[in-house]
Design an enzyme around this catalytic site. Structure first.
Site, PDB file in Angstrom:
ATOM      1  CG  HIS A 105       0.084   7.886   0.021  1.00  0.00           C
ATOM      2  ND1 HIS A 105      -0.235   6.586   0.361  1.00  0.00           N
ATOM      3  CD2 HIS A 105       1.357   7.827  -0.456  1.00  0.00           C
ATOM      4  CE1 HIS A 105       0.790   5.797   0.119  1.00  0.00           C
ATOM      5  NE2 HIS A 105       1.767   6.526  -0.393  1.00  0.00           N
ATOM      6  CG  ASP A 135      -3.355   5.418   1.124  1.00  0.00           C
ATOM      7  OD1 ASP A 135      -3.434   6.404   0.362  1.00  0.00           O
ATOM      8  OD2 ASP A 135      -2.275   4.884   1.439  1.00  0.00           O
ATOM      9  N   GLY A 209       8.105   4.642  -3.008  1.00  0.00           N
ATOM     10  CA  GLY A 209       7.959   4.472  -4.449  1.00  0.00           C
ATOM     11  C   GLY A 209       7.218   3.196  -4.790  1.00  0.00           C
ATOM     12  CG  ASN A 210       7.988  -0.983  -3.633  1.00  0.00           C
ATOM     13  OD1 ASN A 210       9.109  -1.016  -3.149  1.00  0.00           O
ATOM     14  ND2 ASN A 210       7.635  -1.728  -4.678  1.00  0.00           N
ATOM     15  CB  SER A 211       3.077   4.063  -2.268  1.00  0.00           C
ATOM     16  OG  SER A 211       3.687   4.133  -1.014  1.00  0.00           O
ATOM     17  N   GLY A 268     -23.585   2.881  12.240  1.00  0.00           N
ATOM     18  CA  GLY A 268     -24.224   3.655  13.307  1.00  0.00           C
ATOM     19  C   GLY A 268     -23.966   3.042  14.663  1.00  0.00           C
TER      20      GLY A 268
END
Length: 463
Positions: A105, A135, A209-211, A268
């Protein structure tokens, strides 16, 4: 990676249970703290500046736009206009040659990526592998060599109560370090709408901002990639989540192998957690594992002898209690290997080897994008097969023809990717060629009969 000895920390926190806590005995013990650890680990955490350019259509139109007299005044008024969006996040260097991991992201839609290291060096970067569901994104820095980097720890060894540090760039104020403990493991249900989320929980403060930043242990090894928080206010409330390092390791391996998209093994299979009521109905002493509710005919689990009603408790010796945990364990196992699955059936446990394979593209999906000769150009349809089911998240029982891309015209009319196409203008469709043939000879009105998430609907278009 140099492993600094945290002498003062050990004296204060690692005393026997019967001993009394004592104050530090010297100025050196007081001053040491986490400083040596941060000094070694922080240079491997970078700031990421990502730019996204989007084309935005002007919505307002003037009644004078087609008037020749006002033509010069309104030239380009309704044409798509570029809108620049900037995002700020963090990343972690994993190799000396500039392999960096961050969140999807942060960089997934970026048209330009700039990475700044702790010593203010700047690099252009490109995404070499990204996956929205997990992510995670792997970046390659251009012309990078000799960079400081962190080692990946086996995240399955992490225990609740361990000390942890979060390093990143919260709110864009600059590189910041926060401390805490590992407060939970195997957290699921926090994903971005796809159910693939599986996280390590920490109370080390994590903020916007830590992401993409690092969650490290007291040896300076990477435990996970900070990705999100649980908060009503948007600020840190002491519940943060990190993507485990073991999944990062598999991403790096696939990125280095040249994979264009992240490939996770296909089960599956559909299932649900075993709760107390379900455990009682299955004759289990305690609720554990995930019960299988459905299997595709081509599932490697079905071919290995699994059936609905079986309970899966472990994958390669690691506990599984939900479908999200199952997806994570299989993703970590990687493709091409055999995984040992622990099955509980009729009170008997058995370990069964199951191959980790990609969803087969059989029968061939035969995707077809409609052209200008048809009534809905740009509409793309494909035949349903295991690969299409896995990519679009369709029910295991899905069959026939499905929309993979609605295109500009059908999209404006409400058609969505994943819609199963049952009929066009009242004529049932069994193949992608049927769709093309009917829409190539349609009149002014078109009706599409669809199945969306088990609900039938009809959409009409006037040409």
């Amino acid at each position: 990676m140099i492993r600094p000895a945290l002498t003062a920390l050990a004296i204060i926190l690692a005393l026997p249970a019967a001993a009394e806590t004592r104050v530090p005995q010297s100025q050196a013990e007081i001053a040491l703290g986490f400083a040596p650890l941060v000094k070694e680990a922080a240079p491997a955490v970078v700031n990421i500046y990502a730019k996204v350019v989007r084309q935005v259509q002007q919505r307002r139109r003037s009644p004078f736009m087609n008037d020749p007299f006002f033509d010069d005044f309104f030239r380009g008024f309704a044409e798509p206009q570029p809108r620049v969006e900037n995002s700020l996040g963090s990343g972690v260097i994993l190799s000396a040659d500039g392999i960096v991991v961050s969140n999807y992201h942060v960089v997934g839609s970026a048209t330009e990526i700039r990475v700044v290291t702790a010593d203010r060096r700047e690099y252009n970067a490109r995404v070499i592998l990204g996956d929205k569901a997990s992510d995670l994104a792997i970046l390659q820095l251009e012309e990078a060599e000799g960079l400081p980097h962190l080692d990946l720890r086996n995240s399955d060894e992490v225990q609740v109560g361990e000390l942890a540090l979060a390093i990143g760039n919260p709110f864009g104020v600059g590189q910041t370090v926060s401390s805490g403990i590992i407060s939970g493991l195997a957290r699921t249900g926090m994903g971005a709408g796809d159910g693939f989320g599986y996280y390590i929980q920490t109370d080390a403060p994590i903020n916007p901002g830590n992401s993409g930043g690092a969650l490290i242990d007291v040896n300076g090894d990477l435990i996970g990639i900070n990705t999100r928080i649980l908060s009503r206010s948007g600020g840190s409330n002491g519940i943060g989540f990190a993507i485990p390092a073991n999944l990062v390791k598999e991403f790096v391996a696939q990125a280095r192998s040249g994979a264009e998209e992240f490939q996770r093994p296909w089960a599956g299979m559909a299932g649900q957690p075993v709760d107390a009521d379900l455990a009682a109905s299955l004759g289990m002493d305690l609720p554990e594992g995930m019960v299988v509710s459905d299997l595709h005919a081509e599932s490697p689990f079905a071919k290995a002898g699994f059936r609905a009603g079986d309970v899966i408790t472990h994958v390669d010796g690691e506990v599984v209690n939900s479908p999200s945990e199952m997806v994570f364990r299989m993703s970590v196992a990687g493709l091409g290997d055999m995984s040992v699955i622990t099955r509980l059936r009729g009170g008997e446990r058995e370990e069964i080897e199951v191959p980790m394979i990609v969803a087969p593209d059989q029968p061939p999906a035969n995707p077809v994008q409609l052209d200008e000769k048809t009534a809905l150009p740009g509409l793309t349809v494909a035949r349903v097969n295991p690969q299409v089911i896995a990519r679009l998240g369709l029910p295991l029982s899905a069959e026939g023809v499905v929309v993979t891309d609605p295109g500009p015209y059908a999209g404006r009319g409400g058609v969505q990717a994943g819609d199963q196409l049952l009929a066009v203008n009242g004529q049932a469709v069994a193949s992608t060629d049927d769709v093309y043939a009917i829409l190539a000879g349609s009149g002014r009105w078109i009706q599409l009969d669809l199945n969306r998430h088990g609900r039938r609907m009809a959409l009409r278009f006037r040409l």
